[in-house]
Design a protein around this motif. Sequence first.
Motif, PDB file in Angstrom:
ATOM      1  N   GLY A 143       7.750  -3.173  -4.340  1.00  0.00           N
ATOM      2  CA  GLY A 143       6.844  -4.566  -3.839  1.00  0.00           C
ATOM      3  C   GLY A 143       6.222  -4.896  -4.976  1.00  0.00           C
ATOM      4  N   THR A 144       5.406  -3.789  -5.684  1.00  0.00           N
ATOM      5  CA  THR A 144       4.573  -3.845  -6.958  1.00  0.00           C
ATOM      6  C   THR A 144       5.322  -4.434  -8.101  1.00  0.00           C
ATOM      7  OG1 THR A 144       3.012  -2.204  -6.130  1.00  0.00           O
ATOM      8  CG2 THR A 144       2.859  -2.786  -8.414  1.00  0.00           C
ATOM      9  N   GLY A 145       6.658  -3.824  -8.357  1.00  0.00           N
ATOM     10  CA  GLY A 145       7.501  -4.529  -9.116  1.00  0.00           C
ATOM     11  C   GLY A 145       7.668  -5.949  -9.306  1.00  0.00           C
ATOM     12  N   PHE A 146       7.770  -6.406  -7.992  1.00  0.00           N
ATOM     13  CA  PHE A 146       8.127  -8.006  -7.478  1.00  0.00           C
ATOM     14  C   PHE A 146       6.877  -8.614  -8.127  1.00  0.00           C
ATOM     15  CE2 PHE A 146      11.294  -6.927  -4.373  1.00  0.00           C
ATOM     16  CZ  PHE A 146      12.494  -7.917  -5.025  1.00  0.00           C
ATOM     17  N   GLY A 204      22.230 -16.627   5.376  1.00  0.00           N
ATOM     18  CA  GLY A 204      21.488 -16.777   3.980  1.00  0.00           C
ATOM     19  C   GLY A 204      20.193 -15.996   4.056  1.00  0.00           C
ATOM     20  N   ARG A 205      19.705 -15.657   5.112  1.00  0.00           N
ATOM     21  CA  ARG A 205      18.271 -15.088   5.130  1.00  0.00           C
ATOM     22  C   ARG A 205      18.551 -13.360   5.453  1.00  0.00           C
ATOM     23  NH1 ARG A 205      14.406 -16.791   2.692  1.00  0.00           N
ATOM     24  NH2 ARG A 205      12.845 -15.817   3.915  1.00  0.00           N
ATOM     25  N   LEU A 206      19.587 -12.989   5.736  1.00  0.00           N
ATOM     26  CA  LEU A 206      19.591 -11.718   6.072  1.00  0.00           C
ATOM     27  C   LEU A 206      19.414 -10.888   4.926  1.00  0.00           C
ATOM     28  CD1 LEU A 206      22.277 -11.671   8.812  1.00  0.00           C
ATOM     29  CD2 LEU A 206      19.999 -11.647   8.984  1.00  0.00           C
ATOM     30  N   TRP A 207      20.034 -11.205   3.797  1.00  0.00           N
ATOM     31  CA  TRP A 207      19.834 -10.255   2.294  1.00  0.00           C
ATOM     32  C   TRP A 207      18.417 -10.297   2.111  1.00  0.00           C
ATOM     33  CZ3 TRP A 207      18.441 -11.962  -2.182  1.00  0.00           C
ATOM     34  CH2 TRP A 207      18.431 -13.272  -2.582  1.00  0.00           C
ATOM     35  N   VAL A 208      17.464 -11.384   2.253  1.00  0.00           N
ATOM     36  CA  VAL A 208      16.042 -11.635   1.960  1.00  0.00           C
ATOM     37  C   VAL A 208      15.495 -10.834   2.883  1.00  0.00           C
ATOM     38  CG1 VAL A 208      14.492 -13.235   1.906  1.00  0.00           C
ATOM     39  CG2 VAL A 208      16.442 -13.974   1.057  1.00  0.00           C
ATOM     40  N   ASN A 209      15.682 -10.507   3.969  1.00  0.00           N
ATOM     41  CA  ASN A 209      15.244 -10.070   4.990  1.00  0.00           C
ATOM     42  C   ASN A 209      15.272  -8.583   4.649  1.00  0.00           C
ATOM     43  OD1 ASN A 209      14.071  -9.981   7.638  1.00  0.00           O
ATOM     44  ND2 ASN A 209      15.796  -8.560   8.281  1.00  0.00           N
ATOM     45  N   GLN A 210      16.486  -8.101   4.219  1.00  0.00           N
ATOM     46  CA  GLN A 210      16.867  -6.625   3.662  1.00  0.00           C
ATOM     47  C   GLN A 210      15.993  -6.239   2.316  1.00  0.00           C
ATOM     48  OE1 GLN A 210      18.352  -4.243   4.873  1.00  0.00           O
ATOM     49  NE2 GLN A 210      19.520  -5.266   6.646  1.00  0.00           N
ATOM     50  N   LEU A 211      15.625  -7.122   1.508  1.00  0.00           N
ATOM     51  CA  LEU A 211      14.974  -7.340   0.265  1.00  0.00           C
ATOM     52  C   LEU A 211      13.467  -7.045   0.612  1.00  0.00           C
ATOM     53  CD1 LEU A 211      15.605  -7.419  -2.649  1.00  0.00           C
ATOM     54  CD2 LEU A 211      14.926  -9.833  -2.743  1.00  0.00           C
ATOM     55  N   ALA A 212      12.998  -7.861   1.536  1.00  0.00           N
ATOM     56  CA  ALA A 212      11.778  -7.970   1.940  1.00  0.00           C
ATOM     57  C   ALA A 212      11.492  -6.392   2.511  1.00  0.00           C
ATOM     58  CB  ALA A 212      11.262  -8.916   3.016  1.00  0.00           C
ATOM     59  N   ARG A 213      12.101  -5.965   3.596  1.00  0.00           N
ATOM     60  CA  ARG A 213      12.139  -4.560   4.112  1.00  0.00           C
ATOM     61  C   ARG A 213      11.932  -3.580   3.215  1.00  0.00           C
ATOM     62  NH1 ARG A 213      16.125  -1.254   7.053  1.00  0.00           N
ATOM     63  NH2 ARG A 213      14.895   0.154   8.063  1.00  0.00           N
ATOM     64  N   ALA A 214      12.876  -3.744   2.063  1.00  0.00           N
ATOM     65  CA  ALA A 214      12.956  -2.532   0.870  1.00  0.00           C
ATOM     66  C   ALA A 214      11.503  -2.660   0.277  1.00  0.00           C
ATOM     67  CB  ALA A 214      13.980  -2.860   0.023  1.00  0.00           C
ATOM     68  N   ALA A 215      11.174  -3.872  -0.213  1.00  0.00           N
ATOM     69  CA  ALA A 215       9.748  -3.830  -0.758  1.00  0.00           C
ATOM     70  C   ALA A 215       8.641  -3.389  -0.179  1.00  0.00           C
ATOM     71  CB  ALA A 215       9.620  -5.527  -1.012  1.00  0.00           C
ATOM     72  N   CYS A 216       8.850  -3.388   1.374  1.00  0.00           N
ATOM     73  CA  CYS A 216       7.777  -3.016   2.017  1.00  0.00           C
ATOM     74  C   CYS A 216       7.873  -1.303   2.301  1.00  0.00           C
ATOM     75  CB  CYS A 216       7.774  -3.526   3.709  1.00  0.00           C
ATOM     76  SG  CYS A 216       7.666  -5.190   3.560  1.00  0.00           S
ATOM     77  N   LEU A 217       9.101  -0.924   2.335  1.00  0.00           N
ATOM     78  CA  LEU A 217       9.295   0.591   2.439  1.00  0.00           C
ATOM     79  C   LEU A 217       9.089   1.351   1.473  1.00  0.00           C
ATOM     80  CD1 LEU A 217      12.540   0.508   4.529  1.00  0.00           C
ATOM     81  CD2 LEU A 217      10.430   1.251   5.351  1.00  0.00           C
ATOM     82  N   TYR A 218       9.516   0.669  -0.014  1.00  0.00           N
ATOM     83  CA  TYR A 218       9.180   1.349  -1.198  1.00  0.00           C
ATOM     84  C   TYR A 218       8.079   0.209  -1.935  1.00  0.00           C
ATOM     85  CZ  TYR A 218      13.232   3.380   0.445  1.00  0.00           C
ATOM     86  OH  TYR A 218      13.903   4.034   1.169  1.00  0.00           O
ATOM     87  N   LEU A 221       1.039  -1.200  -0.016  1.00  0.00           N
ATOM     88  CA  LEU A 221       0.061  -0.108  -0.058  1.00  0.00           C
ATOM     89  C   LEU A 221       0.863   1.453  -0.029  1.00  0.00           C
ATOM     90  CD1 LEU A 221      -2.471  -1.193   3.097  1.00  0.00           C
ATOM     91  CD2 LEU A 221      -2.910  -1.242   0.485  1.00  0.00           C
ATOM     92  N   ARG A 222       0.554   2.524  -0.418  1.00  0.00           N
ATOM     93  CA  ARG A 222       1.215   3.611  -0.346  1.00  0.00           C
ATOM     94  C   ARG A 222       1.648   3.867   1.058  1.00  0.00           C
ATOM     95  NH1 ARG A 222       2.293   4.747  -4.948  1.00  0.00           N
ATOM     96  NH2 ARG A 222       0.898   4.615  -6.697  1.00  0.00           N
ATOM     97  N   GLU A 223       0.757   3.530   1.910  1.00  0.00           N
ATOM     98  CA  GLU A 223       1.045   3.868   3.239  1.00  0.00           C
ATOM     99  C   GLU A 223       2.200   2.934   4.219  1.00  0.00           C
ATOM    100  OE1 GLU A 223      -1.708   3.358   2.266  1.00  0.00           O
ATOM    101  OE2 GLU A 223      -3.303   5.064   2.525  1.00  0.00           O
ATOM    102  N   GLY A 224       2.311   1.693   3.359  1.00  0.00           N
ATOM    103  CA  GLY A 224       2.981   0.638   4.002  1.00  0.00           C
ATOM    104  C   GLY A 224       2.565  -0.851   3.403  1.00  0.00           C
ATOM    105  N   TYR A 225       2.037  -1.530   4.364  1.00  0.00           N
ATOM    106  CA  TYR A 225       1.419  -2.883   3.629  1.00  0.00           C
ATOM    107  C   TYR A 225       0.488  -3.352   4.853  1.00  0.00           C
ATOM    108  CZ  TYR A 225       4.784  -5.673   6.492  1.00  0.00           C
ATOM    109  OH  TYR A 225       5.473  -6.166   7.578  1.00  0.00           O
ATOM    110  N   ALA A 226      -0.317  -4.311   4.367  1.00  0.00           N
ATOM    111  CA  ALA A 226      -1.265  -4.897   5.076  1.00  0.00           C
ATOM    112  C   ALA A 226      -1.027  -6.453   4.966  1.00  0.00           C
ATOM    113  CB  ALA A 226      -2.882  -4.648   4.569  1.00  0.00           C
ATOM    114  N   GLY A 227      -1.347  -7.241   6.023  1.00  0.00           N
ATOM    115  CA  GLY A 227      -1.289  -8.574   5.876  1.00  0.00           C
ATOM    116  C   GLY A 227      -2.519  -9.133   6.641  1.00  0.00           C
TER     117      GLY A 227
END
Length: 349
Positions: free
Chosen positions: A325-328, A307-321, A194-200
Amino acid sequence: MFDVAIIGGGPGGTTCAALCAASGSRVLLLERSRFPREKVCGDCLNPLAWDALDKLGVSGEVLCSPHIKLEGVRFFGLDGDSLRVPLPTSSRPELGITRGRLDAILLQNARNKGADIQEETTLTSIKRHASHWQLDSDNGSFSARELVAADGRNSSVARLLGLLPPLLANERIGLQTHFHSPDGLHADIELHFLREGYAGLAPVGEGTANLCLVSRSRDLKSIKAAAIQKYELPEKQTWRSITPLSRAALLPTQESLWLVGDAARVVEPFTGEGIAYAIRSGALCAEAILARRPERYLAAHRDLYKGRLWVNQLARAACLYPELGTGFVRFGKVFPQALRLLTRKVVRS
Ligand SMILES: Cc1cc2nc3c(=O)[nH]c(=O)nc-3n(C[C@H](O)[C@H](O)[C@H](O)COP(=O)(O)OP(=O)(O)OC[C@H]3O[C@@H](n4cnc5c(N)ncnc54)[C@H](O)[C@@H]3O)c2cc1C
């Protein structure tokens, strides 16, 4: 004098307590709430937790308690475009189960194994002596040789010992609520950028859904208002909140002090792995305490997240931007592995 004092009765603390007590250690666990209690969490139990739950002897009980076997993750981009990624079908699936239920099973198991559990007891101060720790609470004082901080992302133990890292600027806030499951949710998790963040959104059994919203404080009102409208929630709906969502990691052990779960390292909630890491680090910590091998815990803790820390960073980036995330989501239509990367929910059975 206890052998081990554990602060916090979440999955990390109760796992460590049960395994230490089962091996004959005198274990004290202080928990500020009275169980069962809910907390800010998506209520999704990652399959990574099953081995440790077997070791604790509670897998059967967890599966007998109300839950949903989760079958897929549906990602939604900003434009409403969506992609469903099926979860592996297995007898050890990802579960939707409330923390009220899961954490109460784990706490009772620690009590059954012989741990002295003091609920509604908040740790208020700590003194380190040469041979032991003195712990003061609003319900009395206690002494123990080893101290385990299992008290979550805002660890009181770390704060009282001056170890808690400062909050990152403009940190996000997580909101959570339960409500009657909306039509069409079935057995899938929904993750909305979402523009404001994300919802689960996830079903958790007995016709109930868990909704989590994550945003910065300036956008909190609008993300909540949109959710209230979308899911037709009453204005007086109960919401729980927590911050920070991200935080620097701490050294998992030093001089009779041990940190497990979120107290040691916080992962991006979007990946849905935090409970499993808490349980597994609680088990590794118990093994190292019993063997008196802190260096073993340091190595095992590092391997747990390897092996999961960079995935964690990627997920965080997708949530922050959320555009990212939409591109993913778009990219995932062609290469589903791109989305599989964002959440282990999808890749492990
Ligand atoms: C928005 C959001 C969604 C999430 N969704 C998921 C998900 O779907 N799946 C998943 O696996 N993970 C999820 N997580 C992460 C997960 O909630 C945590 O990783 C997990 O709860 C960590 O467990 P823990 O045992 O380390 O700590 P906690 O579960 O936080 O337990 C800490 C305990 O310590 C107690 N305590 C704290 N201070 C004191 C004190 N001073 N004295 C006594 N007791 C004290 C607290 O009452 C609490 O019971 C989510 C997190 C957030 C923020």
